[in-house]
Write a protein that holds these residues in place. Structure first.
Motif, short mmCIF file in Angstrom:
data_model
loop_
_atom_site.label_atom_id
_atom_site.label_comp_id
_atom_site.label_asym_id
_atom_site.label_seq_id
_atom_site.Cartn_x
_atom_site.Cartn_y
_atom_site.Cartn_z
N SER A 1 -1.09 -4.83 -7.41
CA SER A 1 -1.58 -5.15 -6.06
C SER A 1 -0.61 -6.09 -5.34
N ARG A 2 -0.09 -7.06 -6.07
CA ARG A 2 0.84 -8.02 -5.46
C ARG A 2 2.13 -7.32 -5.02
N LEU A 3 2.65 -6.43 -5.88
CA LEU A 3 3.88 -5.71 -5.51
C LEU A 3 3.62 -4.77 -4.33
N ALA A 4 2.47 -4.08 -4.36
CA ALA A 4 2.16 -3.13 -3.29
C ALA A 4 1.95 -3.83 -1.95
N ILE B 1 8.47 -2.36 0.55
CA ILE B 1 8.50 -2.20 -0.90
C ILE B 1 9.63 -1.22 -1.29
N THR B 2 10.39 -1.58 -2.32
CA THR B 2 11.52 -0.76 -2.74
C THR B 2 11.05 0.36 -3.67
N GLU B 3 11.94 1.28 -3.96
CA GLU B 3 11.61 2.39 -4.87
C GLU B 3 11.28 1.87 -6.26
N ASP B 4 12.07 0.90 -6.74
CA ASP B 4 11.82 0.34 -8.08
C ASP B 4 10.47 -0.37 -8.13
N ALA C 1 7.86 0.36 -6.27
CA ALA C 1 6.83 1.41 -6.23
C ALA C 1 6.63 1.99 -7.64
N LYS C 2 7.74 2.18 -8.36
CA LYS C 2 7.65 2.68 -9.75
C LYS C 2 6.91 1.69 -10.63
N GLU C 3 7.14 0.40 -10.39
CA GLU C 3 6.49 -0.65 -11.19
C GLU C 3 4.98 -0.68 -10.90
N VAL C 4 4.59 -0.48 -9.64
CA VAL C 4 3.17 -0.38 -9.28
C VAL C 4 2.53 0.78 -10.03
N HIS C 5 3.21 1.92 -10.00
CA HIS C 5 2.75 3.15 -10.66
C HIS C 5 2.58 2.92 -12.16
N ARG C 6 3.61 2.32 -12.78
CA ARG C 6 3.60 2.08 -14.23
C ARG C 6 2.50 1.09 -14.61
N SER C 7 2.35 0.02 -13.83
CA SER C 7 1.36 -1.02 -14.15
C SER C 7 -0.06 -0.47 -14.12
N LEU C 8 -0.36 0.37 -13.13
CA LEU C 8 -1.70 0.95 -13.04
C LEU C 8 -1.98 1.90 -14.20
N LYS C 9 -0.94 2.63 -14.64
CA LYS C 9 -1.11 3.54 -15.80
C LYS C 9 -1.34 2.73 -17.09
N ILE C 10 -0.63 1.59 -17.21
CA ILE C 10 -0.83 0.74 -18.40
C ILE C 10 -2.25 0.17 -18.39
N ALA C 11 -2.70 -0.31 -17.22
CA ALA C 11 -4.06 -0.87 -17.10
C ALA C 11 -5.09 0.19 -17.49
N ALA C 12 -4.90 1.42 -16.99
CA ALA C 12 -5.83 2.51 -17.33
C ALA C 12 -5.86 2.74 -18.84
N GLN D 1 -1.93 7.52 -8.57
CA GLN D 1 -1.61 8.81 -7.97
C GLN D 1 -1.35 8.67 -6.47
N GLU D 2 -1.95 7.66 -5.85
CA GLU D 2 -1.68 7.40 -4.43
C GLU D 2 -0.19 7.10 -4.23
N VAL D 3 0.40 6.40 -5.19
CA VAL D 3 1.84 6.09 -5.12
C VAL D 3 2.63 7.41 -5.18
N THR D 4 2.19 8.32 -6.07
CA THR D 4 2.85 9.62 -6.21
C THR D 4 2.79 10.40 -4.89
N ILE D 5 1.62 10.38 -4.24
CA ILE D 5 1.46 11.12 -2.97
C ILE D 5 2.38 10.54 -1.90
N ALA D 6 2.40 9.20 -1.79
CA ALA D 6 3.25 8.55 -0.79
C ALA D 6 4.72 8.93 -1.02
N ARG D 7 5.11 8.98 -2.27
CA ARG D 7 6.49 9.35 -2.63
C ARG D 7 6.78 10.81 -2.26
N ALA D 8 5.82 11.69 -2.56
CA ALA D 8 6.00 13.11 -2.26
C ALA D 8 6.12 13.35 -0.76
#
Length: 310
Positions: free
Chosen positions: A26-29, A34-37, A39-50, A91-98
Protein backbone atom coordinates in the motif's frame (compact mmCIF):
# COMPACT_ATOMS: atom_id res chain seq x y z
CA UNK A 1 -8.33 -11.86 21.22
CA UNK A 2 -6.08 -13.69 23.68
CA UNK A 3 -5.44 -17.40 24.12
CA UNK A 4 -3.00 -19.47 26.15
CA UNK A 5 -1.90 -21.46 23.14
CA UNK A 6 1.48 -21.58 21.40
CA UNK A 7 -0.25 -22.18 18.05
CA UNK A 8 -2.22 -18.96 18.58
CA UNK A 9 1.10 -17.11 19.09
CA UNK A 10 2.52 -18.65 15.91
CA UNK A 11 -0.58 -17.72 13.89
CA UNK A 12 -0.59 -14.18 15.31
CA UNK A 13 3.04 -13.64 14.28
CA UNK A 14 2.40 -15.01 10.79
CA UNK A 15 -0.73 -12.87 10.44
CA UNK A 16 1.19 -9.72 11.40
CA UNK A 17 3.92 -10.50 8.84
CA UNK A 18 1.25 -10.93 6.14
CA UNK A 19 -0.33 -7.61 7.15
CA UNK A 20 3.10 -5.98 6.95
CA UNK A 21 3.37 -7.09 3.32
CA UNK A 22 -0.03 -5.53 2.54
CA UNK A 23 1.02 -2.29 4.30
CA UNK A 24 4.30 -2.26 2.37
CA UNK A 25 2.43 -2.78 -0.92
CA UNK A 26 0.00 0.00 0.00
CA UNK A 27 2.82 2.39 0.85
CA UNK A 28 4.61 1.74 -2.46
CA UNK A 29 1.37 2.00 -4.45
CA UNK A 30 0.71 5.36 -2.79
CA UNK A 31 3.86 6.97 -4.17
CA UNK A 32 3.75 9.59 -6.90
CA UNK A 33 5.04 8.33 -10.26
CA UNK A 34 5.50 4.71 -9.19
CA UNK A 35 8.29 2.98 -11.15
CA UNK A 36 8.08 -0.39 -12.90
CA UNK A 37 10.25 -2.03 -10.22
CA UNK A 38 8.02 -0.64 -7.47
CA UNK A 39 4.91 -1.92 -9.27
CA UNK A 40 6.54 -5.37 -9.40
CA UNK A 41 7.28 -5.13 -5.67
CA UNK A 42 3.62 -4.25 -4.94
CA UNK A 43 2.56 -7.27 -7.01
CA UNK A 44 5.06 -9.59 -5.29
CA UNK A 45 4.22 -8.37 -1.77
CA UNK A 46 0.49 -8.98 -2.21
CA UNK A 47 1.16 -12.51 -3.54
CA UNK A 48 3.40 -13.25 -0.52
CA UNK A 49 0.71 -11.93 1.86
CA UNK A 50 -1.89 -14.14 0.16
CA UNK A 51 0.43 -17.16 0.57
CA UNK A 52 0.92 -16.53 4.30
CA UNK A 53 -2.82 -16.04 4.94
CA UNK A 54 -3.56 -19.23 2.97
CA UNK A 55 -0.96 -21.27 4.90
CA UNK A 56 -2.29 -20.07 8.28
CA UNK A 57 -5.87 -20.90 7.29
CA UNK A 58 -5.10 -24.39 5.98
CA UNK A 59 -2.31 -25.60 8.27
CA UNK A 60 -2.57 -23.83 11.65
CA UNK A 61 -6.05 -22.38 12.32
CA UNK A 62 -7.53 -25.93 12.55
CA UNK A 63 -5.01 -26.73 15.35
CA UNK A 64 -6.22 -23.98 17.72
CA UNK A 65 -7.40 -25.36 21.08
CA UNK A 66 -10.11 -22.68 21.23
CA UNK A 67 -11.61 -21.86 17.81
CA UNK A 68 -11.25 -18.24 16.66
CA UNK A 69 -14.16 -16.02 17.64
CA UNK A 70 -16.72 -15.11 14.98
CA UNK A 71 -15.88 -11.97 13.06
CA UNK A 72 -12.26 -11.89 14.29
CA UNK A 73 -9.25 -11.84 11.97
CA UNK A 74 -8.23 -15.46 12.58
CA UNK A 75 -11.61 -16.92 11.66
CA UNK A 76 -11.42 -19.08 8.51
CA UNK A 77 -13.97 -17.02 6.54
CA UNK A 78 -12.07 -13.79 7.11
CA UNK A 79 -8.71 -15.35 6.29
CA UNK A 80 -10.15 -16.70 3.03
CA UNK A 81 -11.41 -13.19 2.21
CA UNK A 82 -7.91 -11.79 2.91
CA UNK A 83 -6.36 -14.40 0.57
CA UNK A 84 -8.76 -13.71 -2.30
CA UNK A 85 -8.60 -9.93 -1.90
CA UNK A 86 -4.80 -9.97 -1.93
CA UNK A 87 -4.98 -11.93 -5.19
CA UNK A 88 -7.50 -9.45 -6.63
CA UNK A 89 -5.43 -6.40 -5.67
CA UNK A 90 -2.26 -7.97 -7.09
CA UNK A 91 -4.18 -8.64 -10.30
CA UNK A 92 -5.14 -4.95 -10.45
CA UNK A 93 -1.42 -4.24 -10.91
CA UNK A 94 -1.37 -6.75 -13.80
CA UNK A 95 -4.35 -5.02 -15.47
CA UNK A 96 -2.78 -1.56 -15.12
CA UNK A 97 0.41 -2.93 -16.68
CA UNK A 98 -1.48 -4.61 -19.54
CA UNK A 99 -3.32 -1.35 -20.31
CA UNK A 100 -0.09 0.68 -20.15
CA UNK A 101 1.64 -1.68 -22.61
CA UNK A 102 -1.45 -1.68 -24.88
CA UNK A 103 -1.97 -5.44 -24.79
CA UNK A 104 -4.85 -6.98 -26.76
CA UNK A 105 -8.29 -5.83 -25.49
CA UNK A 106 -9.31 -9.51 -25.23
CA UNK A 107 -6.58 -10.19 -22.68
CA UNK A 108 -7.43 -7.05 -20.65
CA UNK A 109 -11.15 -7.96 -20.70
CA UNK A 110 -10.38 -11.51 -19.49
CA UNK A 111 -8.10 -10.25 -16.68
CA UNK A 112 -10.71 -7.69 -15.59
CA UNK A 113 -13.41 -10.38 -15.59
CA UNK A 114 -11.26 -12.74 -13.49
CA UNK A 115 -10.51 -9.87 -11.07
CA UNK A 116 -14.22 -9.05 -10.75
CA UNK A 117 -14.82 -12.73 -9.96
CA UNK A 118 -12.15 -12.60 -7.23
CA UNK A 119 -13.91 -9.65 -5.58
CA UNK A 120 -17.26 -11.43 -5.91
CA UNK A 121 -15.78 -14.56 -4.30
CA UNK A 122 -14.36 -12.54 -1.38
CA UNK A 123 -17.76 -10.88 -0.92
CA UNK A 124 -19.51 -14.27 -0.95
CA UNK A 125 -17.04 -15.57 1.67
CA UNK A 126 -18.14 -12.79 4.05
CA UNK A 127 -21.87 -13.11 3.30
CA UNK A 128 -22.56 -15.41 6.26
CA UNK A 129 -20.96 -13.01 8.76
CA UNK A 130 -23.00 -10.57 10.81
CA UNK A 131 -23.33 -7.17 9.06
CA UNK A 132 -21.73 -5.42 12.06
CA UNK A 133 -18.45 -7.14 11.14
CA UNK A 134 -18.71 -7.20 7.36
CA UNK A 135 -21.10 -4.55 5.94
CA UNK A 136 -18.44 -1.94 5.15
CA UNK A 137 -15.93 -4.46 3.81
CA UNK A 138 -18.56 -6.14 1.64
CA UNK A 139 -19.67 -2.79 0.21
CA UNK A 140 -16.08 -2.15 -0.90
CA UNK A 141 -15.76 -5.63 -2.43
CA UNK A 142 -19.06 -5.16 -4.27
CA UNK A 143 -18.06 -1.80 -5.75
CA UNK A 144 -14.73 -3.24 -6.92
CA UNK A 145 -16.60 -6.18 -8.49
CA UNK A 146 -18.86 -3.75 -10.41
CA UNK A 147 -15.87 -1.62 -11.43
CA UNK A 148 -13.91 -4.51 -12.94
CA UNK A 149 -17.04 -5.96 -14.58
CA UNK A 150 -17.39 -2.56 -16.29
CA UNK A 151 -13.74 -2.84 -17.39
CA UNK A 152 -14.40 -6.32 -18.78
CA UNK A 153 -17.47 -5.21 -20.78
CA UNK A 154 -15.62 -2.13 -22.04
CA UNK A 155 -12.64 -4.05 -23.43
CA UNK A 156 -14.86 -6.92 -24.61
CA UNK A 157 -16.77 -4.30 -26.63
CA UNK A 158 -13.50 -3.24 -28.28
CA UNK A 159 -12.82 -6.88 -29.21
CA UNK A 160 -16.31 -7.23 -30.71
CA UNK A 161 -15.89 -4.02 -32.73
CA UNK A 162 -12.57 -5.29 -34.12
CA UNK A 163 -14.48 -8.44 -35.24
CA UNK A 164 -17.06 -6.27 -37.08
CA UNK A 165 -19.76 -7.10 -34.50
CA UNK A 166 -20.70 -3.48 -33.94
CA UNK A 167 -24.23 -4.07 -32.65
CA UNK A 168 -22.96 -6.47 -29.98
CA UNK A 169 -20.11 -4.06 -29.19
CA UNK A 170 -22.61 -1.24 -28.51
CA UNK A 171 -24.61 -3.54 -26.20
CA UNK A 172 -21.40 -4.54 -24.36
CA UNK A 173 -20.46 -0.86 -23.89
CA UNK A 174 -23.95 -0.06 -22.63
CA UNK A 175 -23.50 -2.80 -20.03
CA UNK A 176 -20.11 -1.32 -19.09
CA UNK A 177 -21.80 2.06 -18.63
CA UNK A 178 -24.41 0.48 -16.37
CA UNK A 179 -21.83 -1.27 -14.15
CA UNK A 180 -19.66 1.87 -13.96
CA UNK A 181 -22.66 3.92 -12.79
CA UNK A 182 -23.39 1.20 -10.22
CA UNK A 183 -19.77 1.33 -8.98
CA UNK A 184 -20.00 5.13 -8.63
CA UNK A 185 -23.19 4.83 -6.57
CA UNK A 186 -21.60 2.14 -4.38
CA UNK A 187 -18.59 4.41 -3.76
CA UNK A 188 -20.94 6.93 -2.15
CA UNK A 189 -22.74 4.23 -0.14
CA UNK A 190 -19.40 2.76 0.98
CA UNK A 191 -18.23 6.17 2.24
CA UNK A 192 -21.40 6.46 4.36
CA UNK A 193 -21.27 2.88 5.75
CA UNK A 194 -19.97 2.62 9.30
CA UNK A 195 -17.71 -0.26 10.29
CA UNK A 196 -14.18 -1.27 11.28
CA UNK A 197 -11.26 -0.36 9.05
CA UNK A 198 -10.19 2.68 7.05
CA UNK A 199 -12.37 4.35 4.41
CA UNK A 200 -10.68 4.78 1.03
CA UNK A 201 -12.01 6.87 -1.88
CA UNK A 202 -11.77 4.77 -5.06
CA UNK A 203 -13.96 7.17 -7.09
CA UNK A 204 -11.31 9.90 -6.73
CA UNK A 205 -8.56 7.82 -8.29
CA UNK A 206 -7.33 8.51 -11.81
CA UNK A 207 -7.63 4.79 -12.67
CA UNK A 208 -11.32 4.91 -11.70
CA UNK A 209 -12.10 8.18 -13.52
CA UNK A 210 -10.27 7.12 -16.70
CA UNK A 211 -12.59 4.15 -17.10
CA UNK A 212 -15.65 6.43 -17.15
CA UNK A 213 -14.18 8.45 -20.04
CA UNK A 214 -13.02 5.31 -21.85
CA UNK A 215 -16.49 3.73 -21.71
CA UNK A 216 -18.15 6.96 -22.91
CA UNK A 217 -15.71 7.55 -25.79
CA UNK A 218 -15.70 3.90 -26.94
CA UNK A 219 -19.51 3.74 -26.89
CA UNK A 220 -19.75 6.96 -28.95
CA UNK A 221 -17.23 5.55 -31.43
CA UNK A 222 -19.21 2.29 -31.81
CA UNK A 223 -22.45 4.22 -32.32
CA UNK A 224 -20.83 6.39 -35.03
CA UNK A 225 -19.39 3.34 -36.79
CA UNK A 226 -22.76 1.62 -36.67
CA UNK A 227 -24.51 4.68 -38.08
CA UNK A 228 -22.05 5.05 -40.97
CA UNK A 229 -20.88 1.53 -41.81
CA UNK A 230 -22.46 -1.46 -40.09
CA UNK A 231 -26.18 -0.63 -39.54
CA UNK A 232 -26.42 -3.62 -37.18
CA UNK A 233 -29.27 -4.26 -34.76
CA UNK A 234 -28.35 -3.80 -31.08
CA UNK A 235 -29.20 -6.98 -29.08
CA UNK A 236 -31.54 -6.63 -26.10
CA UNK A 237 -29.46 -9.07 -24.04
CA UNK A 238 -25.92 -8.20 -22.91
CA UNK A 239 -23.21 -10.51 -24.27
CA UNK A 240 -22.15 -13.33 -21.94
CA UNK A 241 -18.71 -12.78 -20.46
CA UNK A 242 -17.25 -16.26 -20.68
CA UNK A 243 -13.69 -14.99 -20.65
CA UNK A 244 -10.72 -16.99 -19.41
CA UNK A 245 -7.33 -15.33 -19.00
CA UNK A 246 -4.42 -17.54 -20.00
CA UNK A 247 -1.81 -15.06 -18.75
CA UNK A 248 -1.38 -12.78 -15.76
CA UNK A 249 -3.48 -14.69 -13.23
CA UNK A 250 -2.22 -14.30 -9.67
CA UNK A 251 -1.56 -17.28 -7.41
CA UNK A 252 -0.44 -16.95 -3.78
CA UNK A 253 3.29 -17.53 -3.22
CA UNK A 254 3.57 -20.85 -1.28
CA UNK A 255 4.65 -20.24 2.31
CA UNK A 256 6.04 -22.51 5.03
CA UNK A 257 7.39 -21.63 8.46
CA UNK A 258 11.11 -22.39 8.87
CA UNK A 259 11.87 -25.92 10.18
CA UNK A 260 12.17 -26.42 13.95
CA UNK A 261 15.65 -25.79 15.33
CA UNK A 262 17.70 -28.87 16.23
CA UNK A 263 17.98 -27.47 19.79
CA UNK A 264 14.32 -28.39 20.41
CA UNK A 265 14.96 -31.99 21.47
CA UNK A 266 12.28 -34.19 23.12
CA UNK A 267 14.02 -33.58 26.49
CA UNK A 268 13.88 -29.81 26.03
CA UNK A 269 10.21 -29.91 25.12
CA UNK A 270 9.44 -32.22 28.06
CA UNK A 271 10.85 -29.58 30.43
CA UNK A 272 7.91 -27.32 29.51
CA UNK A 273 5.32 -29.75 30.90
CA UNK A 274 3.40 -27.62 33.44
CA UNK A 275 1.76 -30.70 34.96
CA UNK A 276 5.13 -31.72 36.44
CA UNK A 277 5.80 -28.52 38.37
CA UNK A 278 6.24 -28.79 42.19
CA UNK A 279 2.99 -29.04 44.15
CA UNK A 280 4.03 -26.30 46.57
CA UNK A 281 4.51 -23.86 43.71
CA UNK A 282 2.21 -21.16 45.06
CA UNK A 283 3.99 -18.26 43.45
CA UNK A 284 1.46 -15.58 42.75
CA UNK A 285 1.51 -14.14 39.25
CA UNK A 286 2.92 -10.65 39.05
CA UNK A 287 0.44 -7.90 38.22
CA UNK A 288 0.56 -6.91 34.58
CA UNK A 289 2.70 -3.87 33.91
CA UNK A 290 1.23 -0.90 32.12
CA UNK A 291 2.61 -0.90 28.57
CA UNK A 292 3.51 2.61 27.46
CA UNK A 293 2.60 3.45 23.85
CA UNK A 294 5.55 3.49 21.45
CA UNK A 295 5.81 6.47 19.11
CA UNK A 296 5.48 5.11 15.59
CA UNK A 297 7.40 6.66 12.69
CA UNK A 298 5.21 8.37 10.10
CA UNK A 299 5.02 5.77 7.31
CA UNK A 300 1.61 6.68 5.93
CA UNK A 301 1.25 6.51 2.13
CA UNK A 302 1.68 9.84 0.40
CA UNK A 303 -1.83 9.47 -1.02
CA UNK A 304 -4.85 7.22 -0.65
CA UNK A 305 -4.06 4.06 -2.63
CA UNK A 306 -7.56 2.64 -2.90
CA UNK A 307 -6.26 -0.55 -1.26
CA UNK A 308 -8.76 -1.61 1.41
CA UNK A 309 -6.68 -4.19 3.31
CA UNK A 310 -4.10 -1.56 4.19
Amino acid sequence: SAQQDAVFELISMGFNVALWYTKYASRLAGKENITEDEAKEVHRSLKIAAGIFKHLKESHIPKLITPAEKGRDLEARLLEAYVVQCQAEAQEVTIARAIELKHAPGLIAALAYETANFYQKADHTLSSLEPAYSAKWRKYLHLKMCFYTAYAYCYHGQTLLASDKCGEAIRSLQEAEKFYAKAEALCKEYGETKGPGPTVKPSGHLFFRKLGNLVKNTLEKCQRENGFIYFQKIPTEAPQLELKANYGLVEPVPFEFPPTSAQWTPDTLAAFDLTKRPKDDNTKPKPEEVVKPVKEPDIKPQKDTGCYIS
